[in-house]
Write an enzyme that holds these catalytic residues in place. Structure first.
Site, short mmCIF file in Angstrom:
data_model
loop_
_atom_site.label_atom_id
_atom_site.label_comp_id
_atom_site.label_asym_id
_atom_site.label_seq_id
_atom_site.Cartn_x
_atom_site.Cartn_y
_atom_site.Cartn_z
CG HIS A 127 -0.43 0.24 2.51
ND1 HIS A 127 -0.19 -0.77 3.42
CD2 HIS A 127 -0.06 1.39 3.13
CE1 HIS A 127 0.29 -0.25 4.53
NE2 HIS A 127 0.38 1.06 4.39
CG ASP A 159 -0.02 -4.10 2.74
OD1 ASP A 159 0.18 -3.49 1.67
OD2 ASP A 159 -0.11 -3.54 3.85
N GLY A 219 3.17 6.86 7.74
CA GLY A 219 4.55 7.00 7.30
C GLY A 219 5.45 5.92 7.87
CG ASN A 220 6.08 4.70 11.97
OD1 ASN A 220 5.51 5.56 12.62
ND2 ASN A 220 7.37 4.45 12.10
CB SER A 221 3.03 1.84 6.18
OG SER A 221 1.83 1.97 6.89
CG LEU A 230 -9.64 -24.34 -1.12
CD1 LEU A 230 -10.51 -24.27 0.14
CD2 LEU A 230 -9.51 -25.78 -1.60
CB VAL A 246 -14.36 -21.04 -2.64
CG1 VAL A 246 -14.33 -22.48 -3.10
CG2 VAL A 246 -13.38 -20.80 -1.48
#
Length: 417
Positions: free
Chosen positions: A162, A192, A268-270, A324, A326
């Site tokens: 992200h 992610d 911003g830490n992501s 799977l 589904v």
């Protein structure tokens, strides 16, 4: 004087005290001098009393140890244990843990800032553009986050998907002030995760990986990242592991049992690292519970769970996951709870010809187990499937029309998107 009142008896006492403390010479002219003979008698009496007291005291000191030997033995023992004579025992003797300052010094150079550039948005007013409804070809900063160098020799950097999603250009800011344009090696929205690469690999520092599968609640951790961008680059916050195996209904994060920490994690830490007190990365900071009234609830992807996807991206430029084929709906769980039915992953749709279809799984089935692991919802199903590889065969326990049955399914493959 208006703020003070005096009783008659207090005046005399106060005057006496002032006279006794006065630095001036007292005036005894109104008093008659005593006769010398009487003065010598008083002095002799005082001297006799002092001598008697001294002799009595010394006799007592000498005699007490013989009369009460146990008392003096105890006192000697207590004196020997006084803190002034007992060396302090250092805590965590033999520990390999580093102080936070050393962690920041050693790990900080491996933490980078990541900036996402995207095309300027169309302008309907013609401001700063050549005409109405035109789109500038200029790239502008759309957002920023953090990352960390996982391979210094080859310039590989790990961050969140992200952070770089939709980017047309990505730049990386290093701890020594260098700024480099980065190539996107690959990204995976389902976990992610993303891997970047920079060409200038001189004097890079890589992190050391830890093992997130051995973590315990209460362990001390350090988060390092760029909250708010480069102005606050490599900010260090500390805390503990508040909980393990947390789930969030967010694309990517829902694939993992997350680490919860009270170390401050801000926008911003992501993509930045969560580090244990051995200076090893044990998580990737990815989310914060931002509901009003809540503080100190940040979440990190466990590094041991993320590593297989990271390695796939580095090796092939993409990630694949077992599947799977589904669609699952968690609306069933509220119904099941109110009707005292078993919880599980409700199958809303089955792709024709897919692994689930071939295994005989049908719409309306409720999956309750993968092999011996209990499935309570769609998140459990995803996390459990991701422990396997495409092509593996698993036993699936499901409920159909109130009856429990087992089927065997060979897992298919989903590519990163």
């Amino acid at each position: 004087m208006d703020n003070f009142t005096h009783n008659p008896n207090e005046n005399n006492n106060e005057v006496e005290a002032i006279i006794l403390d006065s630095p001036s010479s007292p005036n005894f002219s109104n008093f008659s001098h005593p006769k010398p003979k009487r003065k010598r008698k008083i002095a002799a009496l005082v001297a006799l009393c002092v001598a008697s007291a001294f002799i009595g005291g010394m006799t007592t000191i000498v005699a007490l140890p013989h009369v009460y030997p146990e008392l003096f033995k105890v006192n000697t023992s207590i004196s020997a244990l006084s803190p002034s004579t007992t060396p302090a025992t250092p805590l965590n003797t033999g520990s390999t843990q580093f102080p936070v300052a050393d962690i920041a010094k050693n790990v900080g150079p491996a933490v980078v800032g990541v900036t996402n550039f995207q095309p300027n948005q169309p302008s309907n007013f013609g401001f700063f553009s050549s005409g109405k409804n035109s789109t500038s070809s200029e790239l502008v900063e759309a957002g920023s986050g953090s990352g960390f160098i996982i391979d210094a020799q080859n310039g590989y950097i790990v961050t969140n998907n992200h952070v770089i999603d939709g980017a047309k250009k990505i730049t990386v800011s290093l701890s020594d002030g260098r700024n480099s344009e980065a190539k996107l090696v690959g990204a995976d929205s389902r976990t992610d995760l993303a891997v970047l690469q920079i060409s200038d690999t001189s004097n890079l520092t890589a992190i050391t990986l830890g093992d997130s599968s051995t973590l315990e609640v209460g362990e001390s951790v350090v988060a390092i990242g760029n909250p708010g961008g480069d102005d606050f680059a490599r900010s260090v916050t500390t805390g503990v592991i508040s909980a393990l195996d947390r789930t969030l209904d967010i694309e990517g994060e829902s694939s993992f049992g997350l680490i919860q920490t009270d170390a401050a994690i801000n926008p911003g830490n992501s993509g930045g690292p969560l580090v244990n007190y051995e200076g090893k990365v044990i998580g990737i900071n990815s989310a914060k519970y931002a509901k009003s009234g809540f503080e100190g609830m940040g979440f990190s992807i466990p590094i041991s769970d993320a590593l297989p996807t990271i390695e796939q991206i580095i090796k092939t430029g993409k990630a694949s996951h077992p599947a799977l084929y589904v669609s699952v709906s968690d609306q069933y769980n509220a119904y099941a709870q109110s009707h005292n039915l078993p919880g599980g992953a409700y199958i809303a749709e089955v792709s024709a010809g897919g692994p689930a279809d071939k295994a005989g799984i049908k719409q309306g089935d409720v999956i309750t187990k993968i092999n011996d692991s209990t499935i309570k919802n769609s998140g459990d199903l995803i996390r459990e499937l991701y422990k396997y590889n495409a092509g593996d065969t698993v036993k699936i326990t499901l409920i159909r029309d109130g009856k429990t049955q087992d089927v065997q399914a060979t897992l298919g493959e989903l590519q990163s998107n």
